[in-house]
Design an enzyme around this catalytic site. Structure first.
Site, PDB file in Angstrom:
ATOM      1  N   ASN A  67     -26.367 -31.029  69.107  1.00  0.00           N
ATOM      2  CA  ASN A  67     -26.464 -30.120  70.239  1.00  0.00           C
ATOM      3  C   ASN A  67     -25.769 -30.740  71.442  1.00  0.00           C
ATOM      4  O   ASN A  67     -26.103 -31.851  71.858  1.00  0.00           O
ATOM      5  CB  ASN A  67     -27.934 -29.851  70.579  1.00  0.00           C
ATOM      6  CG  ASN A  67     -28.059 -28.769  71.634  1.00  0.00           C
ATOM      7  OD1 ASN A  67     -27.997 -27.587  71.339  1.00  0.00           O
ATOM      8  ND2 ASN A  67     -28.178 -29.197  72.885  1.00  0.00           N
TER       9      ASN A  67
ATOM     10  N   GLY B 282      25.022   8.015  62.608  1.00  0.00           N
ATOM     11  CA  GLY B 282      26.095   8.663  61.861  1.00  0.00           C
ATOM     12  C   GLY B 282      25.542   9.954  61.265  1.00  0.00           C
ATOM     13  O   GLY B 282      24.403  10.002  60.811  1.00  0.00           O
TER      14      GLY B 282
ATOM     15  N   LYS C  60      19.834  -9.578  67.997  1.00  0.00           N
ATOM     16  CA  LYS C  60      19.025  -8.379  67.749  1.00  0.00           C
ATOM     17  C   LYS C  60      18.062  -8.498  66.562  1.00  0.00           C
ATOM     18  O   LYS C  60      16.872  -8.215  66.698  1.00  0.00           O
ATOM     19  CB  LYS C  60      19.929  -7.169  67.545  1.00  0.00           C
ATOM     20  CG  LYS C  60      19.137  -5.924  67.161  1.00  0.00           C
ATOM     21  CD  LYS C  60      19.912  -4.642  67.298  1.00  0.00           C
ATOM     22  CE  LYS C  60      20.936  -4.472  66.207  1.00  0.00           C
ATOM     23  NZ  LYS C  60      21.605  -3.166  66.322  1.00  0.00           N
TER      24      LYS C  60
ATOM     25  N   ARG D  54      23.269  -3.695  72.856  1.00  0.00           N
ATOM     26  CA  ARG D  54      22.418  -2.722  73.533  1.00  0.00           C
ATOM     27  C   ARG D  54      21.002  -3.247  73.797  1.00  0.00           C
ATOM     28  O   ARG D  54      20.250  -2.655  74.571  1.00  0.00           O
ATOM     29  CB  ARG D  54      22.364  -1.423  72.704  1.00  0.00           C
ATOM     30  CG  ARG D  54      23.692  -0.669  72.707  1.00  0.00           C
ATOM     31  CD  ARG D  54      23.768   0.386  71.613  1.00  0.00           C
ATOM     32  NE  ARG D  54      24.090  -0.190  70.297  1.00  0.00           N
ATOM     33  CZ  ARG D  54      24.239   0.525  69.183  1.00  0.00           C
ATOM     34  NH1 ARG D  54      24.077   1.826  69.217  1.00  0.00           N
ATOM     35  NH2 ARG D  54      24.536  -0.072  68.034  1.00  0.00           N
TER      36      ARG D  54
ATOM     37  N   ASP E  71      18.494  -4.131  61.151  1.00  0.00           N
ATOM     38  CA  ASP E  71      17.797  -3.560  62.312  1.00  0.00           C
ATOM     39  C   ASP E  71      17.001  -2.301  61.955  1.00  0.00           C
ATOM     40  O   ASP E  71      16.670  -1.513  62.818  1.00  0.00           O
ATOM     41  CB  ASP E  71      18.775  -3.290  63.461  1.00  0.00           C
ATOM     42  CG  ASP E  71      19.810  -2.224  63.125  1.00  0.00           C
ATOM     43  OD1 ASP E  71      19.892  -1.797  61.950  1.00  0.00           O
ATOM     44  OD2 ASP E  71      20.551  -1.813  64.049  1.00  0.00           O
TER      45      ASP E  71
ATOM     46  N   TYR F 193      -9.033 -38.513  78.264  1.00  0.00           N
ATOM     47  CA  TYR F 193      -7.679 -38.758  78.771  1.00  0.00           C
ATOM     48  C   TYR F 193      -7.738 -39.638  80.006  1.00  0.00           C
ATOM     49  O   TYR F 193      -8.474 -39.343  80.962  1.00  0.00           O
ATOM     50  CB  TYR F 193      -7.061 -37.393  79.115  1.00  0.00           C
ATOM     51  CG  TYR F 193      -5.624 -37.426  79.531  1.00  0.00           C
ATOM     52  CD1 TYR F 193      -4.659 -38.125  78.804  1.00  0.00           C
ATOM     53  CD2 TYR F 193      -5.202 -36.724  80.663  1.00  0.00           C
ATOM     54  CE1 TYR F 193      -3.329 -38.115  79.181  1.00  0.00           C
ATOM     55  CE2 TYR F 193      -3.872 -36.712  81.053  1.00  0.00           C
ATOM     56  CZ  TYR F 193      -2.942 -37.410  80.305  1.00  0.00           C
ATOM     57  OH  TYR F 193      -1.630 -37.397  80.692  1.00  0.00           O
TER      58      TYR F 193
ATOM     59  N   GLY G  89      32.973  -4.770  62.095  1.00  0.00           N
ATOM     60  CA  GLY G  89      32.366  -3.525  61.613  1.00  0.00           C
ATOM     61  C   GLY G  89      31.547  -3.743  60.351  1.00  0.00           C
ATOM     62  O   GLY G  89      31.618  -4.796  59.703  1.00  0.00           O
TER      63      GLY G  89
ATOM     64  N   TYR H 129     -16.207 -29.089  77.661  1.00  0.00           N
ATOM     65  CA  TYR H 129     -14.880 -29.382  77.129  1.00  0.00           C
ATOM     66  C   TYR H 129     -15.029 -30.403  76.002  1.00  0.00           C
ATOM     67  O   TYR H 129     -15.560 -31.502  76.210  1.00  0.00           O
ATOM     68  CB  TYR H 129     -13.941 -29.948  78.221  1.00  0.00           C
ATOM     69  CG  TYR H 129     -12.656 -30.448  77.603  1.00  0.00           C
ATOM     70  CD1 TYR H 129     -11.787 -29.566  76.952  1.00  0.00           C
ATOM     71  CD2 TYR H 129     -12.318 -31.801  77.621  1.00  0.00           C
ATOM     72  CE1 TYR H 129     -10.634 -30.009  76.336  1.00  0.00           C
ATOM     73  CE2 TYR H 129     -11.163 -32.256  77.007  1.00  0.00           C
ATOM     74  CZ  TYR H 129     -10.325 -31.360  76.367  1.00  0.00           C
ATOM     75  OH  TYR H 129      -9.192 -31.798  75.745  1.00  0.00           O
TER      76      TYR H 129
ATOM     77  N   ALA I 126     -29.847 -36.259  80.046  1.00  0.00           N
ATOM     78  CA  ALA I 126     -29.018 -35.370  80.866  1.00  0.00           C
ATOM     79  C   ALA I 126     -28.385 -36.143  82.022  1.00  0.00           C
ATOM     80  O   ALA I 126     -28.992 -37.057  82.573  1.00  0.00           O
ATOM     81  CB  ALA I 126     -29.878 -34.231  81.401  1.00  0.00           C
TER      82      ALA I 126
HETATM   83  C1  UD1 Z   1      25.018   2.182  61.735  1.00  0.00           C
HETATM   84  C2  UD1 Z   1      25.872   3.191  60.927  1.00  0.00           C
HETATM   85  C3  UD1 Z   1      25.394   4.595  61.233  1.00  0.00           C
HETATM   86  C4  UD1 Z   1      23.888   4.704  60.923  1.00  0.00           C
HETATM   87  C5  UD1 Z   1      23.086   3.630  61.633  1.00  0.00           C
HETATM   88  C6  UD1 Z   1      21.664   3.618  61.097  1.00  0.00           C
HETATM   89  C7  UD1 Z   1      28.092   2.193  60.745  1.00  0.00           C
HETATM   90  C8  UD1 Z   1      29.493   2.217  61.241  1.00  0.00           C
HETATM   91  N1  UD1 Z   1      27.244   3.044  61.331  1.00  0.00           N
HETATM   92  O1  UD1 Z   1      25.244   2.459  63.112  1.00  0.00           O
HETATM   93  O2  UD1 Z   1      26.119   5.534  60.449  1.00  0.00           O
HETATM   94  O3  UD1 Z   1      23.444   6.003  61.307  1.00  0.00           O
HETATM   95  O4  UD1 Z   1      23.637   2.333  61.393  1.00  0.00           O
HETATM   96  O5  UD1 Z   1      20.837   2.777  61.814  1.00  0.00           O
HETATM   97  O6  UD1 Z   1      27.803   1.477  59.825  1.00  0.00           O
HETATM   98  N2  UD1 Z   1      26.651  -5.555  61.660  1.00  0.00           N
HETATM   99  C9  UD1 Z   1      27.271  -6.654  61.122  1.00  0.00           C
HETATM  100  N3  UD1 Z   1      28.585  -6.859  61.357  1.00  0.00           N
HETATM  101  C10 UD1 Z   1      29.343  -5.992  62.091  1.00  0.00           C
HETATM  102  C11 UD1 Z   1      28.705  -4.856  62.646  1.00  0.00           C
HETATM  103  C12 UD1 Z   1      27.347  -4.649  62.410  1.00  0.00           C
HETATM  104  O7  UD1 Z   1      26.636  -7.461  60.435  1.00  0.00           O
HETATM  105  O8  UD1 Z   1      30.546  -6.261  62.238  1.00  0.00           O
HETATM  106  C13 UD1 Z   1      25.206  -5.331  61.390  1.00  0.00           C
HETATM  107  C14 UD1 Z   1      24.364  -5.337  62.659  1.00  0.00           C
HETATM  108  O9  UD1 Z   1      23.857  -6.646  62.931  1.00  0.00           O
HETATM  109  C15 UD1 Z   1      23.229  -4.357  62.290  1.00  0.00           C
HETATM  110  C16 UD1 Z   1      23.871  -3.447  61.260  1.00  0.00           C
HETATM  111  O10 UD1 Z   1      25.051  -4.073  60.800  1.00  0.00           O
HETATM  112  O11 UD1 Z   1      22.141  -5.018  61.712  1.00  0.00           O
HETATM  113  C17 UD1 Z   1      24.219  -2.075  61.827  1.00  0.00           C
HETATM  114  O12 UD1 Z   1      25.094  -2.234  62.943  1.00  0.00           O
HETATM  115  P1  UD1 Z   1      24.907  -1.397  64.267  1.00  0.00           P
HETATM  116  O13 UD1 Z   1      25.946  -1.819  65.234  1.00  0.00           O
HETATM  117  O14 UD1 Z   1      23.500  -1.431  64.720  1.00  0.00           O
HETATM  118  O15 UD1 Z   1      25.277   0.063  63.726  1.00  0.00           O
HETATM  119  P2  UD1 Z   1      24.827   1.448  64.305  1.00  0.00           P
HETATM  120  O16 UD1 Z   1      25.676   1.790  65.483  1.00  0.00           O
HETATM  121  O17 UD1 Z   1      23.380   1.498  64.503  1.00  0.00           O
HETATM  122 CA    CA Z   2      21.752   0.024  64.356  1.00  0.00          CA
END
Ligand code: UD1
Ligand code: CA
Length: 456
Positions: A377, A140, A23, A16, A103, A387, A78, A366, A423
């Site tokens: 001075n 969430g 990110k 996004r 993040d 250069y 995830g 310069y 000068a």
């Molecule tokens: C996530 C939460 C959500 C919460 C929100 C808060 C989940 C499923 N959802 O959503 O409930 O309200 O954060 O900001 O957890 N990441 C990984 N590996 C992955 C996926 C994500 O390392 O496979 C990391 C991302 O780099 C990021 C963090 O996890 O730093 C959160 O992922 P992101 O996709 O931003 O989750 P949200 O949709 O914001």
């Molecule tokens: Ca997030």
């Protein structure tokens, strides 16, 4: 805090953001988001910090260096799957694990500490940091049962119309009993709208097992902002800027207009210094006491002494002494070092040069690759000719030298102590101590020549 571990989730691409940069590496007040997170954790007494890396793994590791251990999540399936990657390091340990997203740069250490205290007090297996959002879209939602206990977390994309009305959100920060966490992760499935393994599902799993699941509601939603796109990035920047500015003001720094004053997270500023509007201070800059900075100055990775003025000027990777005045409209390029009581006036550029105490370069000069002593001075319009199109050469000017206006000092060249340059001179040879050097064409006056020309 003993037996406390932390896991930072930083493997996502951040689709996004629509960016070439991963990110968690996007800067907020000049510092990558994930580095804010790790620095906040670093101020708690956490035994081991594990960062889950994936997209941009090498760059993230390079950014955080030895502040963390790392595990690779090769495929981003995830947040639950991400946490699972830490199992080889943490899986067998007894203790409490703090999980934080890379993040959410604004969550303060005090809030993490309060979350932890709440977790301990409730003897919980899991405690979620929640907040109440004016606009909860994208987060969430915390679903509570009739008794007000947390039952589950439902992601935006999986939430019913009714669930979407819930304003209490998951901040993505949690405390878990470490062993219970890794056991529950094994049961997480990916049968949801995004086909991902959600970490929040661990809450429902533990709750159904009859374990204590708690929530700590922080008052301050702003702090929990998750940065998923550039708009949120700008909000995070604004909130962090206000927080940094407030800290300096409470420490005795005057900031005339905080809205137009940008200070990096790690800058240090002494008391009774005044920042006028339009000041940008970046990197590891240190500014002393009683300084006057601005209006409109940009200072990067530099050290400024006490009682010094930087007016409408740019100072990059340089050192400036005490009671020194720079500007207006001066440019100190990297590796410049100014002593005490130095004056750098308007339209002066200094590059990779050292200027001793009480030396003055007041106008239109310069100075590059020069070593200049004290009490020198440099007259208006004088330049070091450093250069030849291929190589750079050094100019050495010893103490108490006077360089007259509009002189060219053709390097390599040395002006010995106490010498005086007339000068308009072009100096190509060493000038001995105490000598006067004149290197210019002699003036010739042709009497009556103008009226002779005009009569033609
Ligand atoms: C996530 C939460 C959500 C919460 C929100 C808060 C989940 C499923 N959802 O959503 O409930 O309200 O954060 O900001 O957890 N990441 C990984 N590996 C992955 C996926 C994500 O390392 O496979 C990391 C991302 O780099 C990021 C963090 O996890 O730093 C959160 O992922 P992101 O996709 O931003 O989750 P949200 O949709 O914001
Ligand atoms: Ca997030």
């Amino acid at each position: 805090m003993s037996n406390i571990f932390a896991i930072i989730l930083a493997a996502g691409q951040g689709t996004r953001m629509k960016s070439k940069l991963y990110k968690v590496l996007h800067p907020v007040c000049g510092k990558p988001m994930v580095e804010h997170v790790i620095d906040h954790i670093g101020s708690l007494e956490v035994e081991r910090v594990v960062t889950v890396v994936g997209h941009g793994a090498e760059l993230v590791k390079e950014t955080l260096g030895d502040k963390s251990e790392y595990v690779l999540q090769a495929e981003q399936l995830g947040t639950a799957h991400a946490v699972q990657q830490a199992e080889p390091i943490l899986g067998s340990l007894e203790g409490t694990t703090l999980v934080v997203c890379g993040d959410t740069p604004l969550i303060r250490p005090e809030t993490m500490q309060a979350l932890f205290a709440h977790h301990e007090a409730n003897h919980a297996k899991a405690t979620i940091l929640t907040a109440v959002a004016e606009n909860p879209t994208g987060y969430g939602r915390i679903i509570r049962d009739a008794a007000g206990q947390v039952a589950q977390i439902v992601e935006q994309k999986d939430a019913s119309a009714e669930q979407q009305l819930v304003k209490e959100i998951n901040t993505g920060t949690y405390c878990f009993d470490n062993k219970a966490l890794f056991a529950a992760l094994k049961q997480v499935k990916n049968d949801n709208a995004q086909g991902e393994y959600y970490l929040p599902d661990v809450i429902e799993i533990l709750q159904k097992q009859g374990e204590v699941v708690a929530a700590y509601v922080t008052e301050n939603f702003d702090e929990t902002l998750g940065v998923n796109d550039r708009f949120a990035l700008s909000q995070a920047e604004e909130l962090m800027r206000a927080r940094i500015n407030e800290r300096h003001m409470r420490n005795g720094v005057t900031i005339i207009n905080p809205a137009t004053t940008h200070i990096s997270a790690d800058a240090v500023i002494g008391s009774d210094s005044v920042l006028l509007p339009g000041v940008i201070i970046e990197g590891q800059t240190v500014i002393g006491e009683d300084c006057k900075i601005g209006p409109n100055s940009h200072i990067v990775n530099s050290q400024i002494g006490n009682n010094t003025t930087i007016h409408s000027s740019v100072v990059l990777d340089s050192q400036v002494g005490n009671e020194t005045a720079v500007g207006p409209f001066a440019h100190l390029r990297p590796q410049s070092t100014l002593g005490d009581h130095v004056k750098i006036g308007n339209f002066v550029e200094v590059k990779k040069s050292k200027l001793g105490d009480d030396t003055k370069v007041s106008h239109l000069s310069y100075i590059g690759d020069a070593e200049i002593g004290s009490n020198v001075n440099i007259g208006c319009g004088s330049i070091t000719v450093n250069y030849d199109g291929k190589n750079k050469f050094k100019t050495t000017i010893e103490d108490d030298v006077f360089v007259g206006c509009n002189s060219n000092l053709v390097a390599p060249v040395t002006l010995k102590k106490g010498s005086f340059i007339a000068a308009g001179s072009t100096i190509t040879k060493e000038v001995p101590e105490d000598a006067l050097a004149i290197g210019r064409a002699r003036q010739e006056n042709k009497l009556g020549y103008v009226s002779k020309l005009n009569s033609k």
